[in-house]
Design a protein around this motif. Sequence first.
Motif, mmCIF file in Angstrom:
data_model
loop_
_atom_site.group_PDB
_atom_site.id
_atom_site.type_symbol
_atom_site.label_atom_id
_atom_site.label_comp_id
_atom_site.label_asym_id
_atom_site.label_seq_id
_atom_site.Cartn_x
_atom_site.Cartn_y
_atom_site.Cartn_z
ATOM 1 N N PHE A 43 -2.988 -93.363 47.163
ATOM 2 C CA PHE A 43 -3.775 -94.212 46.268
ATOM 3 C C PHE A 43 -3.089 -94.278 44.898
ATOM 4 O O PHE A 43 -2.890 -95.356 44.331
ATOM 5 N N ALA A 44 -2.717 -93.114 44.393
ATOM 6 C CA ALA A 44 -2.083 -93.042 43.071
ATOM 7 C C ALA A 44 -0.751 -93.793 43.050
ATOM 8 O O ALA A 44 -0.452 -94.538 42.113
ATOM 9 N N LYS A 45 0.058 -93.605 44.093
ATOM 10 C CA LYS A 45 1.368 -94.257 44.148
ATOM 11 C C LYS A 45 1.246 -95.773 44.183
ATOM 12 O O LYS A 45 2.026 -96.491 43.555
ATOM 13 N N ARG A 46 0.277 -96.271 44.933
ATOM 14 C CA ARG A 46 0.148 -97.715 45.120
ATOM 15 C C ARG A 46 -0.396 -98.411 43.869
ATOM 16 O O ARG A 46 -0.090 -99.576 43.618
ATOM 17 N N LEU A 47 -1.212 -97.721 43.087
ATOM 18 C CA LEU A 47 -1.914 -98.382 41.989
ATOM 19 C C LEU A 47 -1.393 -98.048 40.598
ATOM 20 O O LEU A 47 -1.484 -98.854 39.687
ATOM 21 N N GLY A 48 -0.880 -96.835 40.425
ATOM 22 C CA GLY A 48 -0.598 -96.356 39.083
ATOM 23 C C GLY A 48 0.571 -97.053 38.408
ATOM 24 O O GLY A 48 1.611 -97.284 39.012
ATOM 25 N N ASP A 49 0.395 -97.383 37.145
ATOM 26 C CA ASP A 49 1.499 -97.839 36.294
ATOM 27 C C ASP A 49 2.059 -96.652 35.527
ATOM 28 O O ASP A 49 3.260 -96.401 35.534
ATOM 29 N N THR A 50 1.161 -95.941 34.859
ATOM 30 C CA THR A 50 1.545 -94.740 34.123
ATOM 31 C C THR A 50 0.750 -93.562 34.672
ATOM 32 O O THR A 50 -0.262 -93.733 35.364
ATOM 33 N N VAL A 51 1.213 -92.363 34.369
ATOM 34 C CA VAL A 51 0.566 -91.166 34.891
ATOM 35 C C VAL A 51 0.576 -90.076 33.839
ATOM 36 O O VAL A 51 1.508 -89.957 33.037
ATOM 37 N N GLY A 65 4.227 -90.156 31.860
ATOM 38 C CA GLY A 65 5.331 -91.090 32.050
ATOM 39 C C GLY A 65 4.997 -92.144 33.069
ATOM 40 O O GLY A 65 3.820 -92.472 33.301
ATOM 41 N N SER A 66 6.018 -92.670 33.729
ATOM 42 C CA SER A 66 5.865 -93.722 34.729
ATOM 43 C C SER A 66 5.408 -93.135 36.066
ATOM 44 O O SER A 66 5.940 -92.118 36.523
ATOM 45 N N MET A 67 4.434 -93.779 36.704
ATOM 46 C CA MET A 67 4.000 -93.331 38.028
ATOM 47 C C MET A 67 5.132 -93.473 39.035
ATOM 48 O O MET A 67 5.327 -92.621 39.902
ATOM 49 N N LYS A 68 5.895 -94.537 38.913
ATOM 50 C CA LYS A 68 7.008 -94.782 39.836
ATOM 51 C C LYS A 68 8.035 -93.654 39.749
ATOM 52 O O LYS A 68 8.526 -93.164 40.771
ATOM 53 N N GLU A 69 8.349 -93.222 38.547
ATOM 54 C CA GLU A 69 9.328 -92.145 38.373
ATOM 55 C C GLU A 69 8.831 -90.837 38.990
ATOM 56 O O GLU A 69 9.592 -90.115 39.645
ATOM 57 N N LEU A 70 7.548 -90.531 38.801
ATOM 58 C CA LEU A 70 7.005 -89.310 39.389
ATOM 59 C C LEU A 70 7.015 -89.402 40.912
ATOM 60 O O LEU A 70 7.356 -88.431 41.605
ATOM 61 N N ALA A 71 6.665 -90.571 41.454
ATOM 62 C CA ALA A 71 6.610 -90.750 42.904
ATOM 63 C C ALA A 71 7.979 -90.596 43.553
ATOM 64 O O ALA A 71 8.079 -90.236 44.728
ATOM 65 N N PRO A 116 -2.244 -97.142 28.048
ATOM 66 C CA PRO A 116 -1.764 -98.453 27.613
ATOM 67 C C PRO A 116 -2.721 -99.579 28.014
ATOM 68 O O PRO A 116 -3.296 -99.566 29.103
ATOM 69 N N ARG A 117 -2.865 -100.534 27.127
ATOM 70 C CA ARG A 117 -3.738 -101.675 27.383
ATOM 71 C C ARG A 117 -3.235 -102.486 28.585
ATOM 72 O O ARG A 117 -2.049 -102.760 28.723
ATOM 73 N N GLY A 118 -4.162 -102.854 29.469
ATOM 74 C CA GLY A 118 -3.834 -103.711 30.602
ATOM 75 C C GLY A 118 -3.146 -103.019 31.758
ATOM 76 O O GLY A 118 -2.726 -103.676 32.706
ATOM 77 N N GLN A 119 -3.046 -101.698 31.711
ATOM 78 C CA GLN A 119 -2.399 -100.955 32.791
ATOM 79 C C GLN A 119 -3.381 -99.994 33.444
ATOM 80 O O GLN A 119 -4.481 -99.742 32.931
ATOM 81 N N LEU A 120 -2.975 -99.464 34.609
ATOM 82 C CA LEU A 120 -3.765 -98.440 35.277
ATOM 83 C C LEU A 120 -3.066 -97.103 35.094
ATOM 84 O O LEU A 120 -1.930 -96.925 35.530
ATOM 85 N N THR A 121 -3.747 -96.202 34.418
ATOM 86 C CA THR A 121 -3.215 -94.869 34.148
ATOM 87 C C THR A 121 -3.875 -93.873 35.094
ATOM 88 O O THR A 121 -5.101 -93.766 35.148
ATOM 89 N N MET A 122 -3.054 -93.169 35.855
ATOM 90 C CA MET A 122 -3.549 -92.131 36.756
ATOM 91 C C MET A 122 -3.599 -90.799 36.002
ATOM 92 O O MET A 122 -2.655 -90.451 35.284
#
Length: 241
Positions: free
Chosen positions: A201-209, A221-227, A29-35
């Motif tokens: 690192f991934a948890k703190r920065l990721g928007d999507t994964v 999906g969402s990094m937050k949901e995976l975390a 996604p544009r403007g996001q950080l994808t892990m």
Amino acid sequence: MSDKLLTLSGVHTHIGAYHILHGVELAVPRGQLTMLLGRNGAGKTTTLRTILGLWRASQGRIVFDGQDITQAATPQIAGRGIAYVPENMGIFADLTVKENMVLAARGAKNASQIDGERLQWIFSLFPAVEKFWNHPAGKLSGGQKQMLAVSRAIVEPRELLIIDEPSKGLAPAIINNMIGAFEQLKAKGVTILLVEQNINFAKRLGDTVAVMDNGVVVHAGSMKELAEDEELQHSLLGLAL
């Protein structure tokens, strides 16, 4: 939902006799950080190199900002505003930090032609780049080389940063510095695709994964949901975040 700056659809990659990617589906996604996560050998680096045209997709489609770049040459892809920081950082060890930066600033023939305001911003993110400006890049520590590699990637405005394991081998204090730099880049609207093994690192920065295994994306999906889902973490990665 943000629109997609980069999409991979059914991408296969062969390297010699080896079939590495088996139909990768990925949206950034544009403007996001994808892990991009996954076990060693899952195909993460091959995916990055295929996007850049360093290895050619044998099947499927790669679209960046509405344009098909599947068969484009690497210089053409870079010219569209994509910067790549490989795992080995790719710095020129025999050149100074300044000379490395001038080479990355394609519109500059010398350091005085680099955008001064942008350079000061980079110095604020990575003070070591300024401190060792006239030193040979090969003499830098591992963390300082990583800072230089990221600085080169952002010396000009980019649409997309693709970075392979930026925290590998770095001390915690330098990792925190790197996280702060990526947070500032995100705040400026830069889109980032990042391969990482450091789960904090991934948890703190990721928007999507997106999670890869055996050459395919097995979860997105969402990094937050995976975390927050330990059972999913164990099934995908064999560990808890």
